[in-house]
Design a protein around this motif. Structure first.
Motif, PDB file in Angstrom:
ATOM      1  N   ALA A  24      65.447  39.002  45.038  1.00 45.56           N
ATOM      2  CA  ALA A  24      65.773  37.574  45.078  1.00 45.56           C
ATOM      3  C   ALA A  24      67.184  37.347  45.589  1.00 45.56           C
ATOM      4  O   ALA A  24      68.060  38.205  45.437  1.00 45.56           O
ATOM      5  CB  ALA A  24      65.652  36.969  43.678  1.00 45.56           C
ATOM      6  N   THR A  25      67.385  36.188  46.217  1.00 44.64           N
ATOM      7  CA  THR A  25      68.716  35.666  46.478  1.00 44.64           C
ATOM      8  C   THR A  25      69.018  34.720  45.331  1.00 44.64           C
ATOM      9  O   THR A  25      68.334  33.700  45.155  1.00 44.64           O
ATOM     10  CB  THR A  25      68.777  34.920  47.820  1.00 44.64           C
ATOM     11  OG1 THR A  25      68.444  35.825  48.874  1.00 44.64           O
ATOM     12  CG2 THR A  25      70.165  34.348  48.052  1.00 44.64           C
ATOM     13  N   LEU A  26      70.013  35.050  44.523  1.00 46.66           N
ATOM     14  CA  LEU A  26      70.224  34.348  43.256  1.00 46.66           C
ATOM     15  C   LEU A  26      70.480  32.853  43.435  1.00 46.66           C
ATOM     16  O   LEU A  26      69.956  32.027  42.677  1.00 46.66           O
ATOM     17  CB  LEU A  26      71.384  34.995  42.488  1.00 46.66           C
ATOM     18  CG  LEU A  26      71.226  36.492  42.176  1.00 46.66           C
ATOM     19  CD1 LEU A  26      72.451  36.994  41.417  1.00 46.66           C
ATOM     20  CD2 LEU A  26      69.953  36.758  41.388  1.00 46.66           C
ATOM     21  N   SER A  27      71.281  32.489  44.420  1.00 51.96           N
ATOM     22  CA  SER A  27      71.662  31.090  44.575  1.00 51.96           C
ATOM     23  C   SER A  27      70.598  30.242  45.262  1.00 51.96           C
ATOM     24  O   SER A  27      70.692  29.013  45.276  1.00 51.96           O
ATOM     25  CB  SER A  27      72.971  30.997  45.371  1.00 51.96           C
ATOM     26  OG  SER A  27      72.805  31.561  46.668  1.00 51.96           O
ATOM     27  N   ALA A  28      69.587  30.888  45.847  1.00 54.53           N
ATOM     28  CA  ALA A  28      68.546  30.143  46.570  1.00 54.53           C
ATOM     29  C   ALA A  28      67.489  29.623  45.605  1.00 54.53           C
ATOM     30  O   ALA A  28      67.343  30.102  44.473  1.00 54.53           O
ATOM     31  CB  ALA A  28      67.904  31.038  47.619  1.00 54.53           C
ATOM     32  N   GLY A  33      60.010  27.092  43.131  1.00 57.13           N
ATOM     33  CA  GLY A  33      60.925  26.101  42.581  1.00 57.13           C
ATOM     34  C   GLY A  33      61.865  26.684  41.545  1.00 57.13           C
ATOM     35  O   GLY A  33      62.348  25.985  40.664  1.00 57.13           O
ATOM     36  N   ASP A  34      62.146  28.001  41.652  1.00 52.79           N
ATOM     37  CA  ASP A  34      63.029  28.684  40.711  1.00 52.79           C
ATOM     38  C   ASP A  34      64.315  29.099  41.401  1.00 52.79           C
ATOM     39  O   ASP A  34      64.329  29.439  42.588  1.00 52.79           O
ATOM     40  CB  ASP A  34      62.362  29.947  40.161  1.00 52.79           C
ATOM     41  CG  ASP A  34      61.165  29.646  39.268  1.00 52.79           C
ATOM     42  OD1 ASP A  34      61.105  28.532  38.712  1.00 52.79           O
ATOM     43  OD2 ASP A  34      60.297  30.519  39.131  1.00 52.79           O
ATOM     44  N   THR A  35      65.403  29.092  40.629  1.00 52.89           N
ATOM     45  CA  THR A  35      66.670  29.668  41.067  1.00 52.89           C
ATOM     46  C   THR A  35      67.203  30.506  39.914  1.00 52.89           C
ATOM     47  O   THR A  35      66.623  30.501  38.823  1.00 52.89           O
ATOM     48  CB  THR A  35      67.667  28.590  41.505  1.00 52.89           C
ATOM     49  OG1 THR A  35      68.797  29.214  42.126  1.00 52.89           O
ATOM     50  CG2 THR A  35      68.128  27.741  40.328  1.00 52.89           C
ATOM     51  N   GLY A  72      76.252  41.290  44.327  1.00 57.30           N
ATOM     52  CA  GLY A  72      76.639  40.022  44.928  1.00 57.30           C
ATOM     53  C   GLY A  72      75.657  38.924  44.570  1.00 57.30           C
ATOM     54  O   GLY A  72      75.330  38.706  43.404  1.00 57.30           O
ATOM     55  N   ASP A  73      75.147  38.248  45.601  1.00 53.10           N
ATOM     56  CA  ASP A  73      74.239  37.121  45.395  1.00 53.10           C
ATOM     57  C   ASP A  73      72.776  37.543  45.480  1.00 53.10           C
ATOM     58  O   ASP A  73      71.903  36.703  45.668  1.00 53.10           O
ATOM     59  CB  ASP A  73      74.530  36.028  46.440  1.00 53.10           C
ATOM     60  CG  ASP A  73      73.803  34.724  46.136  1.00 53.10           C
ATOM     61  OD1 ASP A  73      73.705  34.351  44.951  1.00 53.10           O
ATOM     62  OD2 ASP A  73      73.305  34.085  47.090  1.00 53.10           O
TER      63      ASP A  73
END
Length: 246
Positions: A24-28, A33-35, A72-73
């Protein structure tokens, strides 16, 4: 704790069975519909070690293990296939071939439970903020043509009773998510979208057909086959998370 699944992308696999997958990209905001908050995957010291399974089949012998961590992210799964097993060698060969020949078609996903979460609204849309996840396993998922492929169910369904239990759990999750979305939209003065209502109506219609068929003795076998097909569809939908109710 309910188990959910999401897709991930394998980026490389070497000759020793070591690979890397991006979870996952954490900030996306993902297609569900999850972040994620930083630390959602990395709350255990040293990362989370989990088995690698075929098609989320928890009765199958793992053919490797994975370390889930953050950098990182992004969240990653460091893959380690067990090449001392026949299954590990076969999957290693298949995955190397898939990554080397054209666009990769092998799909992966991971199963997890939510330990902590929050609900927010951004740009007028509801979303779920995942704060802490307990990752259960990483799986190779067989890609099927169209909706409701049978290949995944053949590998992972177990007994018919197990299928029904899996479908019930998935329906519970759908009902919970549908109710949450409906309540939030009502609070905002909006209705659930027509497309989502049509999905839920179709879900009800399909199950009504099964139970109507089962009410007549001559159709018992047909009803059983239809129930098995629906169970297979829901297991596949669970694995690929194509029911986007958010």
């Amino acid at each position: 704790m309910k188990t959910e699944t999401k897709s991930l992308t394998v980026e490389k696999m070497d000759e020793k069975g070591h690979g890397l997958a991006k979870i996952a990209t954490l900030s996306a905001v993902d297609h569900d519909g999850d972040t994620y908050l930083p630390g959602a995957f990395a709350w255990k010291q040293g990362g989370q070690w989990v088995p690698i399974l075929p098609a989320h089949d928890r009765k199958a012998m793992p053919f490797g293990k994975a370390r889930v961590y953050e950098d990182g992210d992004a969240a990653f799964a460091e893959l380690h296939l067990n090449l001392d097993t026949e299954a590990g060698r076969e999957w290693h060969s298949a995955l190397k071939f898939d990554l080397a020949k054209g666009a990769a078609v092998q799909e992966w996903s991971y199963g997890f439970g939510v330990l902590d979460q929050a609900r927010e609204t951004r740009n007028g849309e509801p979303l779920r903020v995942l704060k802490r996840l307990d990752v259960h396993e990483v799986s190779t998922v067989v890609r099927g043509a169209g909706v409701g492929t049978g290949t995944l169910a053949m590998k992972s369904r177990g007994s018919f009773s197990d299928q029904i239990d899996a479908v019930i759990a998935e329906i519970d999750d759908i009902v919970e998510r549908a109710g949450g979305v409906k309540a939030l939209r009502e609070a905002q003065g909006r209705d659930m979208s027509k497309a989502r209502l049509e999905q839920l109506t179709e879900l009800r219609r399909r199950f009504d057909e099964v139970f109507m068929l089962d009410a007549f003795p001559p159709a018992t076998e047909k009803a059983r086959e239809e129930a098995e097909r629906l169970a297979a569809e829901f297991l596949t939908l669970s694995a690929r998370r194509n029911v986007g109710l958010c």
